[in-house]
Design a protein around this motif. Sequence first.
Motif, PDB file in Angstrom:
ATOM      1  N   TYR A  19       0.838  -1.206   0.000  1.00  0.00           N
ATOM      2  CA  TYR A  19       0.000   0.000   0.000  1.00  0.00           C
ATOM      3  C   TYR A  19       0.875   1.258   0.000  1.00  0.00           C
ATOM      4  N   GLY A  20       1.890   1.273   0.863  1.00  0.00           N
ATOM      5  CA  GLY A  20       2.775   2.432   0.920  1.00  0.00           C
ATOM      6  C   GLY A  20       3.487   2.682  -0.394  1.00  0.00           C
ATOM      7  N   LEU A  21       4.000   1.624  -1.008  1.00  0.00           N
ATOM      8  CA  LEU A  21       4.682   1.777  -2.301  1.00  0.00           C
ATOM      9  C   LEU A  21       3.729   2.302  -3.373  1.00  0.00           C
ATOM     10  N   ILE A  22       2.527   1.796  -3.389  1.00  0.00           N
ATOM     11  CA  ILE A  22       1.557   2.246  -4.392  1.00  0.00           C
ATOM     12  C   ILE A  22       1.195   3.718  -4.183  1.00  0.00           C
ATOM     13  N   ILE A  23       0.945   4.108  -2.946  1.00  0.00           N
ATOM     14  CA  ILE A  23       0.607   5.512  -2.673  1.00  0.00           C
ATOM     15  C   ILE A  23       1.783   6.426  -3.000  1.00  0.00           C
ATOM     16  N   ILE A  24       2.979   6.030  -2.612  1.00  0.00           N
ATOM     17  CA  ILE A  24       4.158   6.847  -2.896  1.00  0.00           C
ATOM     18  C   ILE A  24       4.362   6.970  -4.408  1.00  0.00           C
ATOM     19  N   THR A  25       4.213   5.868  -5.132  1.00  0.00           N
ATOM     20  CA  THR A  25       4.380   5.902  -6.587  1.00  0.00           C
ATOM     21  C   THR A  25       3.319   6.774  -7.243  1.00  0.00           C
ATOM     22  N   ALA A  26       2.087   6.661  -6.784  1.00  0.00           N
ATOM     23  CA  ALA A  26       1.012   7.495  -7.331  1.00  0.00           C
ATOM     24  C   ALA A  26       1.287   8.969  -7.055  1.00  0.00           C
ATOM     25  N   THR A  27       1.766   9.267  -5.876  1.00  0.00           N
ATOM     26  CA  THR A  27       2.102  10.648  -5.531  1.00  0.00           C
ATOM     27  C   THR A  27       3.210  11.173  -6.443  1.00  0.00           C
ATOM     28  N   LEU A  28       4.242  10.373  -6.630  1.00  0.00           N
ATOM     29  CA  LEU A  28       5.341  10.784  -7.500  1.00  0.00           C
ATOM     30  C   LEU A  28       4.866  10.995  -8.935  1.00  0.00           C
ATOM     31  N   ALA A  29       4.024  10.091  -9.419  1.00  0.00           N
ATOM     32  CA  ALA A  29       3.526  10.209 -10.792  1.00  0.00           C
ATOM     33  C   ALA A  29       2.681  11.464 -10.962  1.00  0.00           C
ATOM     34  N   ALA A  30       1.870  11.775  -9.958  1.00  0.00           N
ATOM     35  CA  ALA A  30       1.005  12.950 -10.048  1.00  0.00           C
ATOM     36  C   ALA A  30       1.798  14.242  -9.898  1.00  0.00           C
ATOM     37  N   GLU A  31       2.688  14.278  -8.929  1.00  0.00           N
ATOM     38  CA  GLU A  31       3.381  15.539  -8.653  1.00  0.00           C
ATOM     39  C   GLU A  31       4.418  15.893  -9.708  1.00  0.00           C
ATOM     40  N   ARG A  32       4.944  14.911 -10.423  1.00  0.00           N
ATOM     41  CA  ARG A  32       6.009  15.197 -11.386  1.00  0.00           C
ATOM     42  C   ARG A  32       5.536  16.134 -12.496  1.00  0.00           C
ATOM     43  N   LEU A  33       4.228  16.177 -12.713  1.00  0.00           N
ATOM     44  CA  LEU A  33       3.684  17.045 -13.754  1.00  0.00           C
ATOM     45  C   LEU A  33       3.506  18.489 -13.280  1.00  0.00           C
ATOM     46  N   HIS A  34       3.571  18.694 -11.963  1.00  0.00           N
ATOM     47  CA  HIS A  34       3.261  20.018 -11.420  1.00  0.00           C
ATOM     48  C   HIS A  34       4.402  20.662 -10.636  1.00  0.00           C
ATOM     49  N   VAL A  35       5.332  19.865 -10.182  1.00  0.00           N
ATOM     50  CA  VAL A  35       6.395  20.374  -9.323  1.00  0.00           C
ATOM     51  C   VAL A  35       7.586  20.773 -10.172  1.00  0.00           C
ATOM     52  N   GLU A  36       8.126  21.950  -9.880  1.00  0.00           N
ATOM     53  CA  GLU A  36       9.215  22.475 -10.700  1.00  0.00           C
ATOM     54  C   GLU A  36      10.560  22.529  -9.996  1.00  0.00           C
ATOM     55  N   ASN A  37      10.606  22.153  -8.701  1.00  0.00           N
ATOM     56  CA  ASN A  37      11.896  22.142  -8.017  1.00  0.00           C
ATOM     57  C   ASN A  37      11.955  21.002  -7.008  1.00  0.00           C
ATOM     58  N   ALA A  38      13.158  20.621  -6.687  1.00  0.00           N
ATOM     59  CA  ALA A  38      13.386  19.456  -5.829  1.00  0.00           C
ATOM     60  C   ALA A  38      12.901  19.686  -4.407  1.00  0.00           C
ATOM     61  N   THR A  39      12.982  20.908  -3.922  1.00  0.00           N
ATOM     62  CA  THR A  39      12.530  21.197  -2.555  1.00  0.00           C
ATOM     63  C   THR A  39      11.047  20.923  -2.419  1.00  0.00           C
ATOM     64  N   ASP A  40      10.261  21.391  -3.386  1.00  0.00           N
ATOM     65  CA  ASP A  40       8.818  21.144  -3.352  1.00  0.00           C
ATOM     66  C   ASP A  40       8.520  19.652  -3.507  1.00  0.00           C
ATOM     67  N   ALA A  41       9.271  18.978  -4.369  1.00  0.00           N
ATOM     68  CA  ALA A  41       9.072  17.538  -4.563  1.00  0.00           C
ATOM     69  C   ALA A  41       9.327  16.786  -3.261  1.00  0.00           C
ATOM     70  N   LEU A  42      10.406  17.139  -2.586  1.00  0.00           N
ATOM     71  CA  LEU A  42      10.745  16.495  -1.324  1.00  0.00           C
ATOM     72  C   LEU A  42       9.705  16.812  -0.253  1.00  0.00           C
ATOM     73  N   ALA A  43       9.220  18.043  -0.235  1.00  0.00           N
ATOM     74  CA  ALA A  43       8.196  18.430   0.746  1.00  0.00           C
ATOM     75  C   ALA A  43       6.889  17.659   0.511  1.00  0.00           C
ATOM     76  N   LEU A  44       6.493  17.516  -0.745  1.00  0.00           N
ATOM     77  CA  LEU A  44       5.270  16.751  -1.049  1.00  0.00           C
ATOM     78  C   LEU A  44       5.438  15.273  -0.686  1.00  0.00           C
ATOM     79  N   LEU A  45       6.597  14.737  -0.970  1.00  0.00           N
ATOM     80  CA  LEU A  45       6.876  13.346  -0.623  1.00  0.00           C
ATOM     81  C   LEU A  45       6.853  13.157   0.898  1.00  0.00           C
ATOM     82  N   ALA A  46       7.467  14.079   1.615  1.00  0.00           N
ATOM     83  CA  ALA A  46       7.482  14.005   3.082  1.00  0.00           C
ATOM     84  C   ALA A  46       6.070  14.154   3.642  1.00  0.00           C
ATOM     85  N   GLY A  47       5.291  15.065   3.074  1.00  0.00           N
ATOM     86  CA  GLY A  47       3.912  15.246   3.532  1.00  0.00           C
ATOM     87  C   GLY A  47       3.070  14.004   3.308  1.00  0.00           C
ATOM     88  N   THR A  48       3.208  13.402   2.148  1.00  0.00           N
ATOM     89  CA  THR A  48       2.469  12.173   1.852  1.00  0.00           C
ATOM     90  C   THR A  48       2.870  11.060   2.808  1.00  0.00           C
TER      91      THR A  48
END
Length: 163
Positions: A19-48
């Motif tokens: 479940y965790g891997l699927i949610i994390i992968t879905a989050t990464l797939a969704a956010e990659r289209l909207h996030v423009e910097n690594a700090t925001d990507a890391l923050a979204l990943l940490a929040g999830t």
Amino acid sequence: MDEELVEQHDEERFSHALYGLIIITATLAAERLHVENATDALALLAGTTLVLLLVHTYTAVMAVRAVEGHALGAAGRRMVAADNIPVVAAVAVPAVAFVFAGAGTIELGTAYRISIGFALVALAGLGLYEGRKSGMSWPKSSLSSVTAGAIGLLMVFVEATFE
């Protein structure tokens, strides 16, 4: 704890890992289209990850209260903490990739490819592990592995398609 409860708990831990891997992968797939910097990507990943950990802990506590009529004891709290390890492990490689992207060592797109690729390989690896642990032959375990990986790919495809 008797053997049946230990086995059931192992099943739950495996379920949490998937479940965790699927949610994390879905989050990464969704956010990659909207996030423009690594700090925001890391923050979204940490929040999830934080939400996953809090939800899992909360539901475990509430389930014990509802079913057994008492608060989660020390042994139960240790089990819940141990159950969260697979989710934290699922985030480790993506977090490192985003740290490298933030440092300018790799491109953000590369960090996403590494992260999603890791998650898909981990899903396939869990499928193989599950198959072998349940006594399946290598060919059947390999099919389980391919199926788990394909489900992960399907999920990433669906997520990317509906963005």
